[in-house]
Design a protein around this motif. Sequence first.
Motif, PDB file in Angstrom:
ATOM      1  N   LEU A 102       0.828  -1.204   0.000  1.00  0.00           N
ATOM      2  CA  LEU A 102       0.000   0.000   0.000  1.00  0.00           C
ATOM      3  C   LEU A 102       0.864   1.257   0.000  1.00  0.00           C
ATOM      4  CD1 LEU A 102      -2.848   1.144   0.026  1.00  0.00           C
ATOM      5  CD2 LEU A 102      -2.792   1.055   2.533  1.00  0.00           C
ATOM      6  N   ALA A 103       1.934   1.263   0.801  1.00  0.00           N
ATOM      7  CA  ALA A 103       2.829   2.424   0.826  1.00  0.00           C
ATOM      8  C   ALA A 103       3.427   2.667  -0.557  1.00  0.00           C
ATOM      9  CB  ALA A 103       3.937   2.213   1.858  1.00  0.00           C
ATOM     10  N   ALA A 104       3.805   1.580  -1.242  1.00  0.00           N
ATOM     11  CA  ALA A 104       4.372   1.702  -2.589  1.00  0.00           C
ATOM     12  C   ALA A 104       3.338   2.250  -3.563  1.00  0.00           C
ATOM     13  CB  ALA A 104       4.888   0.345  -3.058  1.00  0.00           C
ATOM     14  N   GLU A 105       2.106   1.728  -3.491  1.00  0.00           N
ATOM     15  CA  GLU A 105       1.051   2.169  -4.399  1.00  0.00           C
ATOM     16  C   GLU A 105       0.703   3.641  -4.196  1.00  0.00           C
ATOM     17  OE1 GLU A 105      -2.203  -0.408  -3.631  1.00  0.00           O
ATOM     18  OE2 GLU A 105      -1.319  -2.153  -4.673  1.00  0.00           O
ATOM     19  N   LYS A 106       0.738   4.078  -2.936  1.00  0.00           N
ATOM     20  CA  LYS A 106       0.355   5.449  -2.621  1.00  0.00           C
ATOM     21  C   LYS A 106       1.518   6.439  -2.745  1.00  0.00           C
ATOM     22  CE  LYS A 106      -3.895   4.343  -1.565  1.00  0.00           C
ATOM     23  NZ  LYS A 106      -5.030   4.753  -2.412  1.00  0.00           N
ATOM     24  N   GLY A 107       2.725   5.935  -2.978  1.00  0.00           N
ATOM     25  CA  GLY A 107       3.872   6.827  -3.091  1.00  0.00           C
ATOM     26  C   GLY A 107       4.202   7.530  -1.795  1.00  0.00           C
ATOM     27  N   ALA A 108       4.097   6.774  -0.680  1.00  0.00           N
ATOM     28  CA  ALA A 108       4.403   7.323   0.641  1.00  0.00           C
ATOM     29  C   ALA A 108       5.696   6.727   1.170  1.00  0.00           C
ATOM     30  CB  ALA A 108       3.254   7.018   1.612  1.00  0.00           C
ATOM     31  N   ALA A 109       6.334   7.417   2.106  1.00  0.00           N
ATOM     32  CA  ALA A 109       7.485   6.846   2.798  1.00  0.00           C
ATOM     33  C   ALA A 109       6.991   5.681   3.667  1.00  0.00           C
ATOM     34  CB  ALA A 109       8.172   7.911   3.641  1.00  0.00           C
ATOM     35  N   PHE A 110       7.890   4.737   3.978  1.00  0.00           N
ATOM     36  CA  PHE A 110       7.478   3.497   4.641  1.00  0.00           C
ATOM     37  C   PHE A 110       8.385   3.182   5.826  1.00  0.00           C
ATOM     38  CE2 PHE A 110       7.618  -1.314   4.660  1.00  0.00           C
ATOM     39  CZ  PHE A 110       6.359  -1.487   5.225  1.00  0.00           C
ATOM     40  N   THR A 111       7.760   2.884   6.958  1.00  0.00           N
ATOM     41  CA  THR A 111       8.480   2.412   8.140  1.00  0.00           C
ATOM     42  C   THR A 111       8.078   0.972   8.416  1.00  0.00           C
ATOM     43  OG1 THR A 111       8.637   4.592   9.185  1.00  0.00           O
ATOM     44  CG2 THR A 111       8.792   2.693  10.628  1.00  0.00           C
ATOM     45  N   TYR A 112       9.080   0.100   8.486  1.00  0.00           N
ATOM     46  CA  TYR A 112       8.777  -1.295   8.811  1.00  0.00           C
ATOM     47  C   TYR A 112       9.021  -1.547  10.299  1.00  0.00           C
ATOM     48  CZ  TYR A 112       8.358  -6.293   8.899  1.00  0.00           C
ATOM     49  OH  TYR A 112       7.936  -7.559   9.213  1.00  0.00           O
ATOM     50  N   GLY A 113       8.043  -2.163  10.971  1.00  0.00           N
ATOM     51  CA  GLY A 113       8.131  -2.407  12.412  1.00  0.00           C
ATOM     52  C   GLY A 113       8.783  -3.740  12.746  1.00  0.00           C
ATOM     53  N   HIS A 114      10.108  -3.800  12.649  1.00  0.00           N
ATOM     54  CA  HIS A 114      10.849  -4.996  13.065  1.00  0.00           C
ATOM     55  C   HIS A 114      10.593  -5.288  14.542  1.00  0.00           C
ATOM     56  CE1 HIS A 114      14.412  -7.770  12.846  1.00  0.00           C
ATOM     57  NE2 HIS A 114      14.501  -7.467  14.122  1.00  0.00           N
ATOM     58  N   PHE A 115      10.321  -4.239  15.315  1.00  0.00           N
ATOM     59  CA  PHE A 115      10.072  -4.412  16.749  1.00  0.00           C
ATOM     60  C   PHE A 115       8.734  -5.087  17.030  1.00  0.00           C
ATOM     61  CE2 PHE A 115       7.582  -0.751  15.949  1.00  0.00           C
ATOM     62  CZ  PHE A 115       6.764  -0.481  17.037  1.00  0.00           C
ATOM     63  N   ILE A 116       7.920  -5.227  15.992  1.00  0.00           N
ATOM     64  CA  ILE A 116       6.653  -5.952  16.104  1.00  0.00           C
ATOM     65  C   ILE A 116       6.726  -7.301  15.392  1.00  0.00           C
ATOM     66  CG2 ILE A 116       4.190  -5.924  15.512  1.00  0.00           C
ATOM     67  CD1 ILE A 116       4.282  -2.881  15.813  1.00  0.00           C
ATOM     68  N   ASN A 117       7.229  -7.290  14.172  1.00  0.00           N
ATOM     69  CA  ASN A 117       7.316  -8.520  13.375  1.00  0.00           C
ATOM     70  C   ASN A 117       8.674  -8.597  12.683  1.00  0.00           C
ATOM     71  OD1 ASN A 117       6.937 -10.771  11.773  1.00  0.00           O
ATOM     72  ND2 ASN A 117       5.608  -9.736  10.311  1.00  0.00           N
ATOM     73  N   PRO A 118       9.626  -9.357  13.249  1.00  0.00           N
ATOM     74  CA  PRO A 118      10.967  -9.435  12.677  1.00  0.00           C
ATOM     75  C   PRO A 118      11.112 -10.482  11.575  1.00  0.00           C
ATOM     76  CG  PRO A 118      10.909 -10.679  14.715  1.00  0.00           C
ATOM     77  CD  PRO A 118       9.528 -10.087  14.537  1.00  0.00           C
ATOM     78  N   ILE A 119      10.016 -11.114  11.174  1.00  0.00           N
ATOM     79  CA  ILE A 119      10.106 -12.270  10.292  1.00  0.00           C
ATOM     80  C   ILE A 119      10.168 -11.905   8.809  1.00  0.00           C
ATOM     81  CG2 ILE A 119       9.046 -14.466   9.636  1.00  0.00           C
ATOM     82  CD1 ILE A 119      10.119 -14.322  12.520  1.00  0.00           C
ATOM     83  N   SER A 120       9.204 -11.129   8.338  1.00  0.00           N
ATOM     84  CA  SER A 120       9.067 -10.943   6.885  1.00  0.00           C
ATOM     85  C   SER A 120       9.473  -9.551   6.409  1.00  0.00           C
ATOM     86  CB  SER A 120       7.615 -11.218   6.470  1.00  0.00           C
ATOM     87  OG  SER A 120       6.722 -10.371   7.189  1.00  0.00           O
ATOM     88  N   GLY A 121      10.272  -8.867   7.184  1.00  0.00           N
ATOM     89  CA  GLY A 121      10.602  -7.479   6.872  1.00  0.00           C
ATOM     90  C   GLY A 121      11.390  -7.280   5.598  1.00  0.00           C
ATOM     91  N   SER A 122      12.365  -8.143   5.342  1.00  0.00           N
ATOM     92  CA  SER A 122      13.200  -7.959   4.148  1.00  0.00           C
ATOM     93  C   SER A 122      12.365  -8.106   2.879  1.00  0.00           C
ATOM     94  CB  SER A 122      14.360  -8.959   4.148  1.00  0.00           C
ATOM     95  OG  SER A 122      13.880 -10.290   4.152  1.00  0.00           O
ATOM     96  N   ILE A 123      11.413  -9.053   2.893  1.00  0.00           N
ATOM     97  CA  ILE A 123      10.534  -9.248   1.736  1.00  0.00           C
ATOM     98  C   ILE A 123       9.644  -8.017   1.538  1.00  0.00           C
ATOM     99  CG2 ILE A 123       8.665 -10.647   0.783  1.00  0.00           C
ATOM    100  CD1 ILE A 123       9.816 -13.011   2.373  1.00  0.00           C
ATOM    101  N   ALA A 124       9.101  -7.516   2.660  1.00  0.00           N
ATOM    102  CA  ALA A 124       8.238  -6.339   2.587  1.00  0.00           C
ATOM    103  C   ALA A 124       9.005  -5.134   2.050  1.00  0.00           C
ATOM    104  CB  ALA A 124       7.655  -6.028   3.969  1.00  0.00           C
ATOM    105  N   MET A 125      10.212  -4.924   2.543  1.00  0.00           N
ATOM    106  CA  MET A 125      10.994  -3.771   2.114  1.00  0.00           C
ATOM    107  C   MET A 125      11.379  -3.876   0.640  1.00  0.00           C
ATOM    108  SD  MET A 125      11.997  -0.927   3.552  1.00  0.00           S
ATOM    109  CE  MET A 125      12.369  -1.163   5.291  1.00  0.00           C
ATOM    110  N   LYS A 126      11.732  -5.071   0.206  1.00  0.00           N
ATOM    111  CA  LYS A 126      12.079  -5.290  -1.205  1.00  0.00           C
ATOM    112  C   LYS A 126      10.872  -4.987  -2.091  1.00  0.00           C
ATOM    113  CE  LYS A 126      14.249  -8.807  -4.186  1.00  0.00           C
ATOM    114  NZ  LYS A 126      13.222  -8.969  -5.234  1.00  0.00           N
ATOM    115  N   HIS A 127       9.708  -5.457  -1.666  1.00  0.00           N
ATOM    116  CA  HIS A 127       8.485  -5.198  -2.440  1.00  0.00           C
ATOM    117  C   HIS A 127       8.219  -3.699  -2.512  1.00  0.00           C
ATOM    118  CE1 HIS A 127       4.462  -6.243  -4.024  1.00  0.00           C
ATOM    119  NE2 HIS A 127       4.113  -5.110  -3.447  1.00  0.00           N
ATOM    120  N   TYR A 128       8.398  -2.998  -1.412  1.00  0.00           N
ATOM    121  CA  TYR A 128       8.162  -1.553  -1.395  1.00  0.00           C
ATOM    122  C   TYR A 128       9.058  -0.843  -2.399  1.00  0.00           C
ATOM    123  CZ  TYR A 128       8.524   3.299   0.167  1.00  0.00           C
ATOM    124  OH  TYR A 128       8.566   4.676   0.210  1.00  0.00           O
ATOM    125  N   ARG A 129      10.333  -1.139  -2.380  1.00  0.00           N
ATOM    126  CA  ARG A 129      11.260  -0.428  -3.260  1.00  0.00           C
ATOM    127  C   ARG A 129      11.006  -0.762  -4.734  1.00  0.00           C
ATOM    128  NH1 ARG A 129      14.827   2.300  -0.429  1.00  0.00           N
ATOM    129  NH2 ARG A 129      15.398   1.651   1.681  1.00  0.00           N
TER     130      ARG A 129
END
Length: 326
Positions: free
Chosen positions: A174-201
């Motif tokens: 959603l952040a990617a679609e909306k063209g917004a900056a994105f913060t990933y909460g590793h402090f909440i979910n440390p599992i799938s962050g790298s995949i999420a960040m790659k998708h965003y970029r």
Amino acid sequence: MKLSVLDQSVISKNLNAGFALQNTIKLAKRTEELGYTRFWVAEHHNSNGIAGTSPEVLISTIAAQTNKIRVGSGGVLLPQYSPFKIAEDFKVLEALYPNRMDLGIGRSPGGSAPTRLALTDGMRKSLNEFPRQVTALQEYIANTQSNQEVQAYPSIETRPEIWMLGVSQRGARLAAEKGAAFTYGHFINPISGSIAMKHYRENFQPSSILRNPQANVCVFVVCAPTQEEAEEMAVSQDLWLLAIEKGEDTFILSKEEAKGIQLSEEDQAIIRKNRKRAIIGTPKKVKDEILHLSEVYQTEEFMIITNIYDFEDKMQSYTLLAEAIL
């Protein structure tokens, strides 16, 4: 490498909300001196151990007592509110403190069902409206909405930065679609962050708000001169997270009181799992792990959250981290 702060204004046992909020302000002043980039405050409701229920109010106070550090929300719970009103709030803040406001927004319901209904004054609002609300918020900030009869004032020359907070690939999408900056909460979910960040970029679409992808990662950190000291301080954070998951009182316990807590095998398993959300250790160890996460997430900015009992220990943790990295 950039370091920033997320502070939840947690309340240490036997103290009160006033102390917690004043400590948040003190921490903002100190981290500005140390060269931190941003200082964000959270929004939590119906939790007796967290004083931060109104980020907009706290942001104004922090900005007034600092000079250059960016100040913002991490984040406003947009599904409960009107995008128009949030735009007005942050435009006023941006007018008061130009080029310093970060408007972080999240999809979280804000707590239990009764809590959410209290926030919406009894109106049952669907979380599925979040994408539409994000678009509306962006349009009110930029004054590009189709209905020109209603505009968010005041008119200002600068804009607050809009950040979307997420803990999954859905949030990154959603952040990617909306063209917004994105913060990933590793402090909440440390599992799938790298995949999420790659998708965003890879899927970022430029918007009137942001032309290029911009992202950071939030992680729990406890830093001390020795590993033994860091582990001892982190116990209060361990028990605080455990209490949140069990729906108990969420006051931060002292190191001495924490040592006397009897933990079941299930409790110990939860704490071990939660430790994956945190970096705990000496300045060298913390630096090495943050540099590793920087490679994993492909980002150079980390937001640091430290929820421990003693405020001086907390200040020391942020100081040691800054000295090691900045």
